[in-house]
Motif scaffolding. Structure first.
Motif, PDB file in Angstrom:
ATOM      1  N   ALA A 159     -14.922  -8.861 -18.073  1.00 49.49           N
ATOM      2  CA  ALA A 159     -14.886  -7.502 -17.506  1.00 49.49           C
ATOM      3  C   ALA A 159     -15.495  -6.478 -18.462  1.00 49.49           C
ATOM      4  CB  ALA A 159     -13.447  -7.124 -17.165  1.00 49.49           C
ATOM      5  N   GLU A 160     -15.373  -6.742 -19.748  1.00 47.63           N
ATOM      6  CA  GLU A 160     -15.895  -5.805 -20.743  1.00 47.63           C
ATOM      7  C   GLU A 160     -17.359  -6.066 -21.074  1.00 47.63           C
ATOM      8  OE1 GLU A 160     -13.185  -6.541 -23.893  1.00 47.63           O
ATOM      9  OE2 GLU A 160     -11.507  -5.463 -22.944  1.00 47.63           O
ATOM     10  N   GLY A 161     -17.897  -7.192 -20.575  1.00 41.45           N
ATOM     11  CA  GLY A 161     -19.262  -7.564 -20.902  1.00 41.45           C
ATOM     12  C   GLY A 161     -20.257  -7.129 -19.842  1.00 41.45           C
ATOM     13  N   ASP A 162     -21.497  -7.538 -20.037  1.00 41.39           N
ATOM     14  CA  ASP A 162     -22.584  -7.177 -19.132  1.00 41.39           C
ATOM     15  C   ASP A 162     -22.910  -8.373 -18.252  1.00 41.39           C
ATOM     16  OD1 ASP A 162     -24.689  -5.919 -17.892  1.00 41.39           O
ATOM     17  OD2 ASP A 162     -26.113  -6.287 -19.520  1.00 41.39           O
ATOM     18  N   PHE A 163     -22.080  -8.587 -17.234  1.00 41.73           N
ATOM     19  CA  PHE A 163     -22.237  -9.724 -16.337  1.00 41.73           C
ATOM     20  C   PHE A 163     -22.578  -9.237 -14.932  1.00 41.73           C
ATOM     21  CE2 PHE A 163     -19.688 -11.374 -19.765  1.00 41.73           C
ATOM     22  CZ  PHE A 163     -20.097 -12.696 -19.907  1.00 41.73           C
ATOM     23  N   TYR A 164     -23.484  -9.925 -14.271  1.00 39.31           N
ATOM     24  CA  TYR A 164     -23.812  -9.604 -12.877  1.00 39.31           C
ATOM     25  C   TYR A 164     -22.626  -9.907 -11.972  1.00 39.31           C
ATOM     26  CZ  TYR A 164     -25.845 -10.303  -8.204  1.00 39.31           C
ATOM     27  OH  TYR A 164     -26.096 -10.262  -6.863  1.00 39.31           O
ATOM     28  N   THR A 165     -21.957 -11.017 -12.232  1.00 39.74           N
ATOM     29  CA  THR A 165     -20.874 -11.493 -11.370  1.00 39.74           C
ATOM     30  C   THR A 165     -19.531 -10.929 -11.811  1.00 39.74           C
ATOM     31  OG1 THR A 165     -22.084 -13.571 -11.021  1.00 39.74           O
ATOM     32  CG2 THR A 165     -19.744 -13.547 -10.430  1.00 39.74           C
ATOM     33  N   LYS A 166     -18.788 -10.406 -10.860  1.00 43.32           N
ATOM     34  CA  LYS A 166     -17.419  -9.978 -11.117  1.00 43.32           C
ATOM     35  C   LYS A 166     -16.520 -11.215 -11.055  1.00 43.32           C
ATOM     36  CE  LYS A 166     -16.095  -6.168  -9.163  1.00 43.32           C
ATOM     37  NZ  LYS A 166     -15.657  -5.188  -8.136  1.00 43.32           N
ATOM     38  N   VAL A 167     -15.773 -11.487 -12.122  1.00 46.46           N
ATOM     39  CA  VAL A 167     -14.921 -12.681 -12.197  1.00 46.46           C
ATOM     40  C   VAL A 167     -13.463 -12.233 -12.239  1.00 46.46           C
ATOM     41  CG1 VAL A 167     -14.394 -14.787 -13.484  1.00 46.46           C
ATOM     42  CG2 VAL A 167     -16.748 -13.921 -13.419  1.00 46.46           C
ATOM     43  N   LEU A 168     -12.734 -12.519 -11.162  1.00 47.26           N
ATOM     44  CA  LEU A 168     -11.359 -12.047 -11.018  1.00 47.26           C
ATOM     45  C   LEU A 168     -10.381 -13.218 -11.013  1.00 47.26           C
ATOM     46  CD1 LEU A 168     -11.955  -9.450  -8.151  1.00 47.26           C
ATOM     47  CD2 LEU A 168     -12.010  -9.058 -10.621  1.00 47.26           C
ATOM     48  N   PRO A 169      -9.175 -13.023 -11.547  1.00 45.63           N
ATOM     49  CA  PRO A 169      -8.178 -14.099 -11.531  1.00 45.63           C
ATOM     50  C   PRO A 169      -7.490 -14.215 -10.178  1.00 45.63           C
ATOM     51  CG  PRO A 169      -7.249 -12.156 -12.566  1.00 45.63           C
ATOM     52  CD  PRO A 169      -8.689 -11.821 -12.250  1.00 45.63           C
ATOM     53  N   THR A 170      -6.950 -15.384  -9.922  1.00 48.79           N
ATOM     54  CA  THR A 170      -6.103 -15.638  -8.753  1.00 48.79           C
ATOM     55  C   THR A 170      -4.775 -16.207  -9.230  1.00 48.79           C
ATOM     56  OG1 THR A 170      -7.956 -16.038  -7.240  1.00 48.79           O
ATOM     57  CG2 THR A 170      -5.836 -16.989  -6.627  1.00 48.79           C
ATOM     58  N   PHE A 171      -3.693 -15.715  -8.690  1.00 50.20           N
ATOM     59  CA  PHE A 171      -2.336 -16.082  -9.109  1.00 50.20           C
ATOM     60  C   PHE A 171      -1.933 -17.373  -8.393  1.00 50.20           C
ATOM     61  CE2 PHE A 171       2.331 -15.638  -9.023  1.00 50.20           C
ATOM     62  CZ  PHE A 171       2.610 -15.196 -10.304  1.00 50.20           C
ATOM     63  N   ARG A 172      -2.085 -18.527  -9.063  1.00 48.80           N
ATOM     64  CA  ARG A 172      -1.744 -19.832  -8.484  1.00 48.80           C
ATOM     65  C   ARG A 172      -0.313 -20.183  -8.873  1.00 48.80           C
ATOM     66  NH1 ARG A 172      -4.732 -24.156  -5.763  1.00 48.80           N
ATOM     67  NH2 ARG A 172      -3.315 -25.942  -5.776  1.00 48.80           N
ATOM     68  N   SER A 173       0.580 -20.152  -7.909  1.00 51.57           N
ATOM     69  CA  SER A 173       2.022 -20.152  -8.198  1.00 51.57           C
ATOM     70  C   SER A 173       2.669 -21.523  -8.292  1.00 51.57           C
ATOM     71  CB  SER A 173       2.746 -19.361  -7.093  1.00 51.57           C
ATOM     72  OG  SER A 173       2.569 -20.002  -5.829  1.00 51.57           O
ATOM     73  N   ASP A 174       1.914 -22.607  -8.149  1.00 52.64           N
ATOM     74  CA  ASP A 174       2.507 -23.944  -7.991  1.00 52.64           C
ATOM     75  C   ASP A 174       3.571 -24.268  -9.038  1.00 52.64           C
ATOM     76  OD1 ASP A 174       0.455 -23.934  -6.156  1.00 52.64           O
ATOM     77  OD2 ASP A 174      -0.205 -25.960  -6.591  1.00 52.64           O
ATOM     78  N   ASN A 175       3.289 -23.995 -10.309  1.00 53.87           N
ATOM     79  CA  ASN A 175       4.215 -24.390 -11.372  1.00 53.87           C
ATOM     80  C   ASN A 175       5.561 -23.680 -11.282  1.00 53.87           C
ATOM     81  OD1 ASN A 175       2.844 -26.406 -12.824  1.00 53.87           O
ATOM     82  ND2 ASN A 175       1.539 -24.876 -13.807  1.00 53.87           N
ATOM     83  N   LEU A 176       5.606 -22.543 -10.602  1.00 57.90           N
ATOM     84  CA  LEU A 176       6.880 -21.852 -10.413  1.00 57.90           C
ATOM     85  C   LEU A 176       7.800 -22.613  -9.471  1.00 57.90           C
ATOM     86  CD1 LEU A 176       5.532 -18.202  -9.937  1.00 57.90           C
ATOM     87  CD2 LEU A 176       6.477 -19.201 -12.030  1.00 57.90           C
ATOM     88  N   PHE A 177       7.218 -23.487  -8.645  1.00 51.52           N
ATOM     89  CA  PHE A 177       7.989 -24.202  -7.624  1.00 51.52           C
ATOM     90  C   PHE A 177       8.508 -25.555  -8.102  1.00 51.52           C
ATOM     91  CE2 PHE A 177       5.744 -21.103  -5.144  1.00 51.52           C
ATOM     92  CZ  PHE A 177       6.573 -20.834  -4.064  1.00 51.52           C
ATOM     93  N   TRP A 178       8.045 -26.046  -9.257  1.00 49.09           N
ATOM     94  CA  TRP A 178       8.383 -27.394  -9.688  1.00 49.09           C
ATOM     95  C   TRP A 178       9.711 -27.447 -10.441  1.00 49.09           C
ATOM     96  CZ3 TRP A 178       6.339 -31.034  -7.188  1.00 49.09           C
ATOM     97  CH2 TRP A 178       4.974 -31.079  -6.850  1.00 49.09           C
ATOM     98  N   ILE A 179      10.742 -26.825  -9.894  1.00 52.31           N
ATOM     99  CA  ILE A 179      12.035 -26.774 -10.586  1.00 52.31           C
ATOM    100  C   ILE A 179      12.682 -28.149 -10.723  1.00 52.31           C
ATOM    101  CG2 ILE A 179      13.424 -26.352  -8.504  1.00 52.31           C
ATOM    102  CD1 ILE A 179      15.056 -24.338 -10.224  1.00 52.31           C
ATOM    103  N   GLY A 180      12.302 -29.084  -9.883  1.00 47.91           N
ATOM    104  CA  GLY A 180      12.881 -30.423  -9.956  1.00 47.91           C
ATOM    105  C   GLY A 180      12.289 -31.302 -11.038  1.00 47.91           C
ATOM    106  N   LYS A 181      11.195 -30.870 -11.648  1.00 47.98           N
ATOM    107  CA  LYS A 181      10.539 -31.687 -12.666  1.00 47.98           C
ATOM    108  C   LYS A 181      11.149 -31.454 -14.050  1.00 47.98           C
ATOM    109  CE  LYS A 181       5.913 -32.479 -10.825  1.00 47.98           C
ATOM    110  NZ  LYS A 181       4.461 -32.447 -11.150  1.00 47.98           N
ATOM    111  N   PRO A 182      11.197 -32.513 -14.888  1.00 43.08           N
ATOM    112  CA  PRO A 182      11.689 -32.326 -16.262  1.00 43.08           C
ATOM    113  C   PRO A 182      10.858 -31.318 -17.051  1.00 43.08           C
ATOM    114  CG  PRO A 182      11.593 -34.660 -15.694  1.00 43.08           C
ATOM    115  CD  PRO A 182      10.913 -33.927 -14.578  1.00 43.08           C
ATOM    116  N   SER A 183       9.571 -31.210 -16.713  1.00 43.92           N
ATOM    117  CA  SER A 183       8.676 -30.317 -17.456  1.00 43.92           C
ATOM    118  C   SER A 183       8.899 -28.844 -17.133  1.00 43.92           C
ATOM    119  CB  SER A 183       7.219 -30.676 -17.146  1.00 43.92           C
ATOM    120  OG  SER A 183       6.958 -30.547 -15.748  1.00 43.92           O
TER     121      SER A 183
END
Length: 471
Positions: free
Chosen positions: A173-197
Motif C-alpha cells: 500500500a505504501e509502494g508504487d504498485f499498479y495493482t491494489k492488494v487487499l487482505p481477506t479475513f479467512r476465518s477457518d482457524n477460528l472454527f477448529w475448536i475441536g482440534k488439539p492445535s
C-alpha cells in the motif's frame, strides 16, 4: 505419443463461435481491467517484488490442478512435488499436457503461454526445451507486480488468517504498485475448536491482537481487534471454507462461554458442543461483517485430504481433495435467516463444489435479496472442479434462470499462481459466446450496445460497485 501439429491454437476468436460473440468480446469485454476478489497469491512475493526467474516455480509449485493431472498420467511423485530439478518437473508437465486434451488444463496452459510469453506452440516434449528457455528468459526480468500489471489486474484480494500481521499488505500500500492488494479475513482457524492445535492458535491470535486469550470475553475482543485491523488496511471480504457437514443450532452465549472455558482447561469437547460453539461463531462473525460492510464468502462442499499417505508425505493441499456430498440448504437457510431477522445479514457470496447443488445455491440466495444492494446475495462463479467451460456455462445458465445474471460480480482465479489471470479471459470469452447464442436464436433482443453494457458490468463494473473498491 505423436507430436501435436498445431500452431496458433489460441486465435483472436478462440471459443467465439459467431460474429456476434466476436463483437461482444472484442468491443466490450476484452480490454477491461481485472478485479480478482478471491485468490491465494502471496502478498509477500508481491511486496518483495523480486524477479520470478523460473517458470516451474511460478507455474507448477503449489498448483494442485497440474499435480493431479500429472499423477493421472503416471508421473512419479518425485517429479511432481519431490526433489527433482525444476527443469525435470517442467519436462514432466510438458509430457502430461498432450494427455490433458478436453481437460481445462489444456486450454489454461496454452492461454498462459500465449499471454505471458507470446508462445504459440503446444507444450509437449518436442517443444518443452525451447518453451522452458524462452519463458525463463522473460521471467528473469519479471516481478510478480509486473506480471499482474501486464494482465491489467487492478485489484487482488488475498486470503489471510485472522492472526496474520499483514505487514506485506502495508508495504504494498505504501509502494508504487499498479495493482491494489487487499487482505481477506479467512476465518477457518477460528472454527477448529475441536482440534488439539486450537490452543496454540489462540496464543498466536492473542499475540497478533495484543490480548491474552484467557477467557471467552478476551477471545471475542481479540476477534474484534483483528477485524478492525483488517478493515483499516482496506479489507472488503471475509471467507470461510471448512469442507464438512455444518449446522446451526440454538445456543445461549453462556453455554458457548462454558464450552470455550472447557477448551481452555484442556478438556475434550463433544460433537454437539463443537456445533454449538460454531453456531455462535457463524452468527457473531456474520454480524461483524455486516457492521463493517464486508462481503462474506462461503465455500461449501469439499471433501479434503482423502489420500492420507500423500498428506503425510507432502502435507495439506497435496491435491487430494474432491467433491463432497454434504447437505447445505438447511445450514444456509438457518444462518441467513438468523442474520436477516435482526437486519444484520451482510453482502454474501456462496460457492458450491457439488454441481448437483447448483439450483440449491441459486434459489437459496434469492430468498434474502435486499434493496440496500442490487445483487446483494450472490451465487458465485464455478469453483474449483467446476471452474471449466462446462461448469461455467452451467453456472451462468442456472443463475440466468433463477436469479439475475446482469447483477453477477463475475470471475475470480482462486489461484496461487501469478500466471493464472488468463482465466478471466477464458470466462469472458465463454460468457460472450453464451449470450451471443441467445441473440442468434432470437431468445434476447439483438441490441448489442445494451447487451455489451451487461457484459461489461459482469466482467468488471458490478464487482467494483459491489465491493466498493473505489472507496
Amino acid at each position: 505419443m505423436s507430436t501435436i501439429n498445431s500452431k496458433n491454437f489460441i486465435t483472436d476468436n478462440f471459443l467465439l463461435q459467431s460474429d456476434i460473440a466476436e463483437t461482444l468480446y472484442h468491443q466490450y469485454a476484452k480490454d477491461l481491467p481485472i478485479i480478482d476478489y478471491h485468490n491465494h497469491l502471496s502478498a509477500k512475493q508481491i511486496a518483495d517484488n523480486k524477479p520470478v526467474k523460473n517458470i516451474t516455480e511460478v507455474w507448477l509449485k503449489g498448483d494442485h490442478y497440474k499435480w493431479r493431472g500429472m499423477r493421472a498420467n503416471g508421473i512419479e511423485e518425485f517429479n511432481i512435488t519431490g526433489a527433482a530439478s525444476l527443469k525435470d518437473k517442467f519436462l514432466s508437465w510438458a509430457e502430461t499436457v498432450p494427455y490433458t486434451l478436453r481437460n481445462p488444463l489444456f486450454h489454461w496452459t496454452q492461454l498462459e503461454l500465449k499471454r505471458y510469453f507470446d508462445i504459440d506452440d503446444i507444450l509437449q516434449p518436442s517443444t518443452a526445451d525451447a518453451i522452458y528457455e524462452k519463458a525463463n528468459s522473460i521471467l528473469e526480468h519479471k516481478t510478480p507486480a509486473q506480471l499482474l500489471e501486464d494482465m491489467k489486474v487492478e485489484v487482488v484480494c488475498t486470503t489471510d488468517d485472522p492472526a496474520d500481521d499483514l505487514m506485506d499488505h502495508k508495504k504494498i500500500a505504501e509502494g508504487d504498485f499498479y495493482t491494489k492488494v487487499l487482505p481477506t479475513f479467512r476465518s477457518d482457524n477460528l472454527f477448529w475448536i475441536g482440534k488439539p492445535s486450537f490452543s496454540k492458535y489462540l496464543i498466536r491470535l492473542g499475540d497478533a491482537s495484543g490480548i491474552t486469550i484467557n477467557s471467552f470475553d478476551a477471545f471475542l475482543k481479540s476477534i474484534d481487534q483483528r477485524i478492525a485491523y483488517f478493515d483499516s488496511l482496506g479489507c472488503k471480504l471475509s471467507d470461510f471454507g471448512l469442507g464438512e457437514h455444518l449446522d446451526i443450532v440454538d445456543f445461549t452465549e453462556e453455554d458457548v462461554a462454558l464450552i470455550f472455558d472447557k477448551k481452555l482447561k484442556g478438556e475434550i469437547l463433544s460433537t454437539s458442543e463443537i456445533t454449538t460453539y460454531r453456531s455462535f461463531l457463524f452468527l457473531y462473525l456474520g454480524k461483524k461483517y455486516h457492521e463493517f460492510d464486508w462481503a462474506q464468502q462461503y465455500h461449501l462442499g469439499s471433501l479434503r485430504n482423502n489420500n492420507t499417505r500423500l498428506e503425510a508425505e507432502i502435507g495439506l493441499d497435496a491435491g487430494c481433495d474432491s467433491i463432497g456430498d454434504f447437505p447445505v440448504a438447511e445450514f444456509m437457510s438457518k444462518l441467513f435467516k438468523a442474520l436477516e431477522s435482526t437486519n444484520q445479514l451482510a453482502k454474501t457470496i456462496t460457492y458450491n463444489l457439488n454441481p448437483s447443488q447448483n439450483e440449491v445455491f441459486a434459489t437459496m440466495m434469492g430468498n434474502f435479496q435486499s434493496a440496500d444492494t442490487p445483487g446483494k446475495m450472490q451465487w458465485g462463479s464455478g469453483w474449483w472442479f467446476l471452474d471449466q467451460k462446462d461448469g461455467m456455462e452451467k453456472q451462468l445458465n442456472t443463475l440466468s434462470n433463477m436469479g439475475l445474471l446482469s447483477r453477477f460480480v463475475g470471475m475470480l482465479t482462486d489461484s496461487r499462481s501469478f500466471l493464472s489471470f488468463p482465466r478471466h479471459e477464458y470466462f469472458r470469452r465463454i460468457l460472450c459466446n453464451l449470450v451471443a447464442e441467445d441473440v442468434k436464436n432470437g431468445l434476447v433482443p439483438n441490441d448489442l450496445e445494451f447487451i455489451g453494457k451487461i457484459i461489461q458490468n459482469i466482467c468488471y463494473f458490478n464487482a467494483v460497485k459491489y465491493f466498493k473498491f473505489n472507496d
